[in-house]
Every structure is written in C-alpha cells, then in structure tokens.
Design a protein around this motif. Structure first.
Motif, PDB file in Angstrom:
ATOM      1  N   ILE A   1      10.853 -56.348  38.415  1.00  0.00           N
ATOM      2  CA  ILE A   1      10.904 -57.139  37.187  1.00  0.00           C
ATOM      3  C   ILE A   1      10.529 -56.192  36.059  1.00  0.00           C
ATOM      4  O   ILE A   1       9.415 -55.655  36.032  1.00  0.00           O
ATOM      5  CB  ILE A   1       9.960 -58.344  37.266  1.00  0.00           C
ATOM      6  CG1 ILE A   1      10.439 -59.309  38.360  1.00  0.00           C
ATOM      7  CG2 ILE A   1       9.869 -59.055  35.929  1.00  0.00           C
ATOM      8  CD1 ILE A   1       9.535 -60.509  38.561  1.00  0.00           C
ATOM      9  N   VAL A   2      11.451 -55.979  35.127  1.00  0.00           N
ATOM     10  CA  VAL A   2      11.308 -54.936  34.114  1.00  0.00           C
ATOM     11  C   VAL A   2      11.364 -55.567  32.730  1.00  0.00           C
ATOM     12  O   VAL A   2      12.329 -56.263  32.397  1.00  0.00           O
ATOM     13  CB  VAL A   2      12.415 -53.872  34.265  1.00  0.00           C
ATOM     14  CG1 VAL A   2      12.293 -52.813  33.171  1.00  0.00           C
ATOM     15  CG2 VAL A   2      12.343 -53.227  35.646  1.00  0.00           C
ATOM     16  N   GLY A   3      10.312 -55.342  31.938  1.00  0.00           N
ATOM     17  CA  GLY A   3      10.301 -55.775  30.551  1.00  0.00           C
ATOM     18  C   GLY A   3       9.515 -57.037  30.295  1.00  0.00           C
ATOM     19  O   GLY A   3       9.167 -57.319  29.143  1.00  0.00           O
ATOM     20  N   CYS A   4       9.236 -57.832  31.312  1.00  0.00           N
ATOM     21  CA  CYS A   4       8.517 -59.094  31.106  1.00  0.00           C
ATOM     22  C   CYS A   4       7.510 -59.296  32.221  1.00  0.00           C
ATOM     23  O   CYS A   4       7.306 -58.428  33.072  1.00  0.00           O
ATOM     24  CB  CYS A   4       9.487 -60.273  31.038  1.00  0.00           C
ATOM     25  SG  CYS A   4      10.171 -60.785  32.637  1.00  0.00           S
ATOM     26  N   GLY A   5       6.860 -60.461  32.213  1.00  0.00           N
ATOM     27  CA  GLY A   5       5.857 -60.748  33.226  1.00  0.00           C
ATOM     28  C   GLY A   5       5.929 -62.191  33.689  1.00  0.00           C
ATOM     29  O   GLY A   5       6.734 -62.988  33.209  1.00  0.00           O
ATOM     30  N   LEU A   6       5.070 -62.527  34.650  1.00  0.00           N
ATOM     31  CA  LEU A   6       4.987 -63.874  35.208  1.00  0.00           C
ATOM     32  C   LEU A   6       3.726 -64.542  34.690  1.00  0.00           C
ATOM     33  O   LEU A   6       2.634 -63.971  34.752  1.00  0.00           O
ATOM     34  CB  LEU A   6       4.966 -63.816  36.736  1.00  0.00           C
ATOM     35  CG  LEU A   6       6.182 -63.172  37.409  1.00  0.00           C
ATOM     36  CD1 LEU A   6       6.032 -63.228  38.934  1.00  0.00           C
ATOM     37  CD2 LEU A   6       7.487 -63.837  36.984  1.00  0.00           C
ATOM     38  N   ASN A   7       3.860 -65.769  34.215  1.00  0.00           N
ATOM     39  CA  ASN A   7       2.762 -66.529  33.639  1.00  0.00           C
ATOM     40  C   ASN A   7       2.464 -67.729  34.540  1.00  0.00           C
ATOM     41  O   ASN A   7       3.211 -68.710  34.544  1.00  0.00           O
ATOM     42  CB  ASN A   7       3.133 -66.997  32.230  1.00  0.00           C
ATOM     43  CG  ASN A   7       1.946 -67.582  31.486  1.00  0.00           C
ATOM     44  OD1 ASN A   7       0.795 -67.336  31.844  1.00  0.00           O
ATOM     45  ND2 ASN A   7       2.225 -68.342  30.442  1.00  0.00           N
ATOM     46  N   VAL A   8       1.392 -67.614  35.314  1.00  0.00           N
ATOM     47  CA  VAL A   8       0.969 -68.709  36.188  1.00  0.00           C
ATOM     48  C   VAL A   8       0.006 -69.559  35.372  1.00  0.00           C
ATOM     49  O   VAL A   8      -1.176 -69.218  35.220  1.00  0.00           O
ATOM     50  CB  VAL A   8       0.285 -68.171  37.460  1.00  0.00           C
ATOM     51  CG1 VAL A   8      -0.078 -69.320  38.395  1.00  0.00           C
ATOM     52  CG2 VAL A   8       1.184 -67.156  38.172  1.00  0.00           C
ATOM     53  N   THR A   9       0.484 -70.656  34.824  1.00  0.00           N
ATOM     54  CA  THR A   9      -0.328 -71.451  33.913  1.00  0.00           C
ATOM     55  C   THR A   9      -0.290 -72.916  34.303  1.00  0.00           C
ATOM     56  O   THR A   9       0.778 -73.457  34.627  1.00  0.00           O
ATOM     57  CB  THR A   9       0.141 -71.258  32.452  1.00  0.00           C
ATOM     58  OG1 THR A   9      -0.711 -71.996  31.577  1.00  0.00           O
ATOM     59  CG2 THR A   9       1.579 -71.700  32.249  1.00  0.00           C
ATOM     60  N   ASN A  10      -1.464 -73.557  34.321  1.00  0.00           N
ATOM     61  CA  ASN A  10      -1.584 -74.947  34.738  1.00  0.00           C
ATOM     62  C   ASN A  10      -0.895 -75.184  36.081  1.00  0.00           C
ATOM     63  O   ASN A  10      -0.166 -76.156  36.273  1.00  0.00           O
ATOM     64  CB  ASN A  10      -0.995 -75.883  33.672  1.00  0.00           C
ATOM     65  CG  ASN A  10      -1.814 -75.871  32.403  1.00  0.00           C
ATOM     66  OD1 ASN A  10      -2.952 -76.340  32.369  1.00  0.00           O
ATOM     67  ND2 ASN A  10      -1.248 -75.306  31.351  1.00  0.00           N
ATOM     68  N   ALA A  11      -1.130 -74.292  36.998  1.00  0.00           N
ATOM     69  CA  ALA A  11      -0.476 -74.352  38.310  1.00  0.00           C
ATOM     70  C   ALA A  11      -1.517 -74.183  39.406  1.00  0.00           C
ATOM     71  O   ALA A  11      -2.659 -73.782  39.163  1.00  0.00           O
ATOM     72  CB  ALA A  11       0.603 -73.273  38.415  1.00  0.00           C
ATOM     73  N   SER A  12      -1.125 -74.497  40.624  1.00  0.00           N
ATOM     74  CA  SER A  12      -1.974 -74.256  41.789  1.00  0.00           C
ATOM     75  C   SER A  12      -1.092 -73.853  42.964  1.00  0.00           C
ATOM     76  O   SER A  12       0.098 -74.182  43.013  1.00  0.00           O
ATOM     77  CB  SER A  12      -2.785 -75.512  42.154  1.00  0.00           C
ATOM     78  OG  SER A  12      -1.926 -76.574  42.528  1.00  0.00           O
ATOM     79  N   ASN A  13      -1.705 -73.105  43.886  1.00  0.00           N
ATOM     80  CA  ASN A  13      -1.049 -72.723  45.140  1.00  0.00           C
ATOM     81  C   ASN A  13       0.177 -71.839  44.890  1.00  0.00           C
ATOM     82  O   ASN A  13       1.313 -72.226  45.152  1.00  0.00           O
ATOM     83  CB  ASN A  13      -0.661 -73.980  45.935  1.00  0.00           C
ATOM     84  CG  ASN A  13      -0.297 -73.652  47.373  1.00  0.00           C
ATOM     85  OD1 ASN A  13      -0.792 -72.686  47.954  1.00  0.00           O
ATOM     86  ND2 ASN A  13       0.574 -74.451  47.959  1.00  0.00           N
ATOM     87  N   VAL A  14      -0.085 -70.625  44.406  1.00  0.00           N
ATOM     88  CA  VAL A  14       0.976 -69.686  44.046  1.00  0.00           C
ATOM     89  C   VAL A  14       0.719 -68.343  44.732  1.00  0.00           C
ATOM     90  O   VAL A  14      -0.414 -67.851  44.754  1.00  0.00           O
ATOM     91  CB  VAL A  14       1.046 -69.487  42.517  1.00  0.00           C
ATOM     92  CG1 VAL A  14       2.010 -68.364  42.157  1.00  0.00           C
ATOM     93  CG2 VAL A  14       1.456 -70.784  41.830  1.00  0.00           C
ATOM     94  N   ILE A  15       1.777 -67.751  45.275  1.00  0.00           N
ATOM     95  CA  ILE A  15       1.718 -66.429  45.894  1.00  0.00           C
ATOM     96  C   ILE A  15       2.737 -65.521  45.196  1.00  0.00           C
ATOM     97  O   ILE A  15       3.896 -65.915  45.017  1.00  0.00           O
ATOM     98  CB  ILE A  15       2.021 -66.498  47.404  1.00  0.00           C
ATOM     99  CG1 ILE A  15       0.946 -67.309  48.131  1.00  0.00           C
ATOM    100  CG2 ILE A  15       2.117 -65.100  48.002  1.00  0.00           C
ATOM    101  CD1 ILE A  15       1.267 -67.579  49.594  1.00  0.00           C
ATOM    102  N   ILE A  16       2.311 -64.318  44.814  1.00  0.00           N
ATOM    103  CA  ILE A  16       3.201 -63.313  44.226  1.00  0.00           C
ATOM    104  C   ILE A  16       3.030 -62.031  45.021  1.00  0.00           C
ATOM    105  O   ILE A  16       1.949 -61.445  45.038  1.00  0.00           O
ATOM    106  CB  ILE A  16       2.867 -63.076  42.739  1.00  0.00           C
ATOM    107  CG1 ILE A  16       3.019 -64.374  41.936  1.00  0.00           C
ATOM    108  CG2 ILE A  16       3.760 -61.975  42.155  1.00  0.00           C
ATOM    109  CD1 ILE A  16       2.507 -64.277  40.512  1.00  0.00           C
ATOM    110  N   ARG A  17       4.114 -61.568  45.689  1.00  0.00           N
ATOM    111  CA  ARG A  17       3.992 -60.428  46.610  1.00  0.00           C
ATOM    112  C   ARG A  17       5.206 -59.498  46.525  1.00  0.00           C
ATOM    113  O   ARG A  17       6.335 -59.928  46.283  1.00  0.00           O
ATOM    114  CB  ARG A  17       3.858 -60.893  48.075  1.00  0.00           C
ATOM    115  CG  ARG A  17       2.722 -61.852  48.354  1.00  0.00           C
ATOM    116  CD  ARG A  17       2.616 -62.193  49.829  1.00  0.00           C
ATOM    117  NE  ARG A  17       1.905 -61.162  50.577  1.00  0.00           N
ATOM    118  CZ  ARG A  17       1.825 -61.146  51.917  1.00  0.00           C
ATOM    119  NH1 ARG A  17       2.449 -62.054  52.639  1.00  0.00           N
ATOM    120  NH2 ARG A  17       1.139 -60.193  52.515  1.00  0.00           N
TER     121      ARG A  17
END
Length: 470
Positions: free
Chosen positions: A257-273
């Motif tokens: 992923i190039v140029g941006c990011g991931l925003n985990v907001t108001n969430a639960s139970n998330v995996i990023i690998r």
C-alpha cells in the motif's frame, strides 16, 4: 496524526523499578512452549502409487489461565497434495475457540482442520501453517498423534511400522534440537493485550476476498460484514482508508500500500498482517476509539507521520513482528497530554518482536497507558531514543536488544511529564544505560521472553512482510 515534537534533554532520576506494583513473570517450561510431534504413515493408492507422508510441528506460543495460543505447521513429505485435512485428539479436554488460515470443527476431543482456499495445495516438501486460540482446564499437554487426510504422520517419507510408543526404542522423537534457533516460529501466534477482552479474530473463517485495486480495497474495508481481505499487488492511494470491525486485512506475497494508510476507527476485532507500507502521507496505520486490534508482520518505511499510532481510548492492541526503517516517528501511543480523561484506564498495548532499523524516535512514545509491555524488540542505530514513558504511563521494557542506541529508554518527553518505567533483562551493545523509575501494573497474560542476546538474530530473521506463511 501530523504531530511533531522536539525533545529536550531529560535528567535521570534514581532507578526504582521493583516497587510494589512490579509483577512476577510466569515462564512456561520449554516442553510446554514448544513441541514437535512426529508420527507416521504412508498410503498406497492402488492405481497411482501416490503416497502421503508428513511431519507436524505443534507449538504452544502463549499460555494464560484457562487459555492458550498455538501454531501448527503441516510439512508434506510425500507426493503432492491438493486439499488437506489434519486431525488430532486433545489429551486433556482442550478446545479450539478460534482459528486462522483454515477452518475447523471439533467433536469431543477430536479436532479437524481443513485448508483455506489459498493454502490447500502442497507440493512435495512444501508446508502450510495455521494458528489458533484454545481453552483448557487442569492441564494443557500437547497432542501426540496427527493424521493428514486420514494417514498418520511420521516425520518420514518411509512408513513406520511401530506407531505404538510402548517399546524400548526411544526413536519417536529424534530431534531435540536446542531452542535457540533463529527461527521466530515459536511466537508468531497472537500474544499480548490483543488476547484479552474476548480475543482478536478479525474476519475469522469468512471466505477470503482478493482485491487488487483501490476501489475494491476501499469497498471491502468498509463492509458491515466480517471479512478476510487479501491484498494483491501494489495499491496506490492517498489519505486514510477506513477499516471497520471484524476484518482481517492480509497481504499476499509482495502486496504493498503506497501513498496512504489504514485508519482503524470506532472499530473492534481487526487484524492487519503481511503488508508493505511506503510513502504514506498521514499515518501508515492509525488506531483510535478501537479495541482488540492485532498489527503483525508488516514492513513500513519512508512515511510522513506515524508508522503505527494508537490513540483516543483504544485498548487491547498487540503490535508484533513489524519492521520499520528509513523513518522518523515510529509508534505513538496516546496523542495528547490533555487527553487523559479519555485515555486513562485504556491504551493497553503489547509491542513485541518488532525491528526498529535505523529509525529515530517513538519506539514507542507512551502517554497514560498502564501497563504497556515492550519485550523482545530489536533496536538498531536509533538516533533519537528508544522508549519514552510520559504522563503517568507505566511501561515494562524487558528482554529487548539495543544496538548503537545512546538513549534506549527514558521518562518524560518534550513538554510531557514523566511516567514510570521498569527495565529488566535487556541486552545492550554500544548503548546507553537508560532511565527508569517507579513501578508498573501487573501484566495479565502469559508470554515467553526469548534469550535477550539472541533477540537481534531472531527478530531480524522474522520481522516484516513476507516472513510468515499466511
């Protein structure tokens, strides 16, 4: 996000890291933490001479009262397999509660795990891995017999006629290789704060969806349903992409992923690998108002602001096996000195087996969270500082490897007042003494510290995207 601070020199108070709040570690014996189980078999198909032979490695990665995490590797020693099914029986009534990289059923003590749609083909000599969390009462002995597609595994391509362990020949376990192996496999399962509060399973057993465009990724991340999202190729973007609850975002080989990011907001139970992030224009991964998040085996470099920032009352987060390089502000925990009313009692995060390779500061920089656990990380050539505990935070720093780090850890940072910090069993090579003080709240989960002098080789070999079978 987009916060820059400069750091003045900080005077070092006397060390007092063994106060009444300091905890006692529970180290589980090596026989419990890792076991390689080999059993046997070969199957002759009348018309084709096809043979099944296999070796199973079953590893207890972490264990706590009533629960545990385990990793299982299936090594195919026979003819190619297209679709696999692994079965075993638990010897003491244990149960599987959640599993990734496959699907499972359990009837009584017998567990059956079948492949996911992306790891079912095993060439001769190839391996597939999966992990799971489980529950136990009384004791948690490892299983002693596994079968692949109905054939008992032996660890050999030759059939073994003696599956019974009752004879005097001690050959069933001929590989007591010493545990200081550079392989990071013993702790690649979920460990730390993300095991708490109900655990972290992400998309669970949802059928994976592969995305290779920005529009497909954005749509999948925003879905209201549980999802396993597999990212393929390079996705170029800007800004932040919102991640909703019950998601596993997993990179296929080489995914970026190039140029941006991931925003985990108001969430639960998330995996990023298993993703590579480059040149983000805000944060690479931002977690806010979210709980039960696992960020694991990613590579991050050359971004604008934070690589992995956790803030705004987020809780139960594990950040593990990531490699950060060519970057300034690495991992911020708690975004502002004036947000204590929201953050106190939260921001509980575990940082383990991360590789901070030539980065400058915030590894992590902590406000309010207590206890925050920083263990088995490799710090190399960090120009600013390693860990900062500020604004009443409590940070346990242990079993890390600091190499060429003049300021490995300290209290207070810029305008932020001091927190507390306990340091123990850290390996320092051409590095400063560090600054400690106060006590830290008790860590509630069990874990295993790797030998500090070996952490540099273990982490450099295993951290980052592409260093794990997913």
């Amino acid at each position: 996000m987009r916060r820059r601070l400069s750091r003045p020199a900080v005077a070092a108070p006397p060390w007092s890291g063994t106060g009444p709040g300091a905890r006692r570690l529970r180290f589980w014996p090596a026989a419990v933490v890792a076991a390689v189980v080999a059993l046997a078999g070969a199957l002759l198909v009348p018309t084709a001479q096809a043979a099944i032979a296999c070796r199973i490695t079953y590893t207890v990665a972490s264990q706590w009262d009533g629960g545990f995490g385990a990793n299982v590797s299936v090594n195919n020693l026979g003819d190619p397999v297209n679709g696999w099914r692994l079965t075993w029986s638990f010897p003491a009534g244990q149960t599987v509660t959640q599993l990734w990289n496959g699907s499972f059923t359990q009837s009584g003590s017998q567990v059956t795990v079948t492949n996911a749609d992306y790891n079912g083909t095993l060439a001769s000599g190839a391996s597939a891995s999966f992990g799971f969390n489980g529950a136990w009462t009384g004791s948690n002995p490892v299983p002693t017999s596994f079968a692949l597609n109905g054939v008992t595994c032996s660890g050999s391509a030759n059939p073994s006629p003696s599956p019974s362990p009752s004879g005097p020949n001690p050959s069933p376990s001929p590989s007591p290789s010493p545990s200081p192996s550079p392989s990071p496999q013993p702790q690649t399962g979920l460990v730390g704060w993300a095991t708490q509060g109900g655990g972290t399973t992400g998309g669970g057993n949802a059928s994976p969806t592969t995305v290779n465009s920005l529009s497909a990724l954005t749509s999948a991340l925003s879905s209201g349903s549980a999802a396993v999202i597999r990212v393929s190729g390079t996705i170029n973007c800007s800004g932040m992409l919102k991640v909703t609850s019950n998601k596993s975002v997993i990179g296929n080989s080489g995914a970026a992923i190039v140029g941006c990011g991931l925003n985990v907001t108001n969430a639960s139970n998330v995996i990023i690998r298993n993703l590579t992030f480059r040149n983000w224009d805000d944060d690479a991964i931002n977690v806010q108002y979210s709980t039960r998040v696992w960020i694991d085996h990613n590579s991050l470099s050359n971004g604008y602001d934070g690589a992995i920032d956790v803030k705004r009352a987020s809780d139960y987060v594990t950040v593990s096996w990531n490699r950060v390089s060519s970057h300034d502000k690495t991992m911020l925990l708690g975004h502002s000195d004036d947000n204590g009313a929201e953050d106190r009692g939260h921001l509980r995060v575990t940082y383990h087996h991360n590789y901070f390779d030539g980065t400058n500061q915030r590894h992590p920089r902590v406000r309010f969270g207590n206890p925050v656990h920083v263990f088995n990380n490799y710090y190399r050539n960090n120009g600013g500082y390693g860990v900062a505990s500020t604004e009443g935070a409590g940070v346990l720093v242990e079993c890390n490897y600091f190499e060429n780090v003049a300021d490995p850890y300290h209290l207070g940072e810029a305008s932020s007042g001091p927190g507390t910090l306990v340091a123990r069993n850290n390996q320092k090579v051409n590095s400063g003494a560090g600054q400690t003080g106060g006590s830290v709240a008790t860590i509630p989960y069990s874990y295993t510290c790797d030998t500090p002098s070996q952490v540099n080789s273990i982490v450099s070999a295993g951290a980052g995207a592409g260093k794990i079978n997913i």
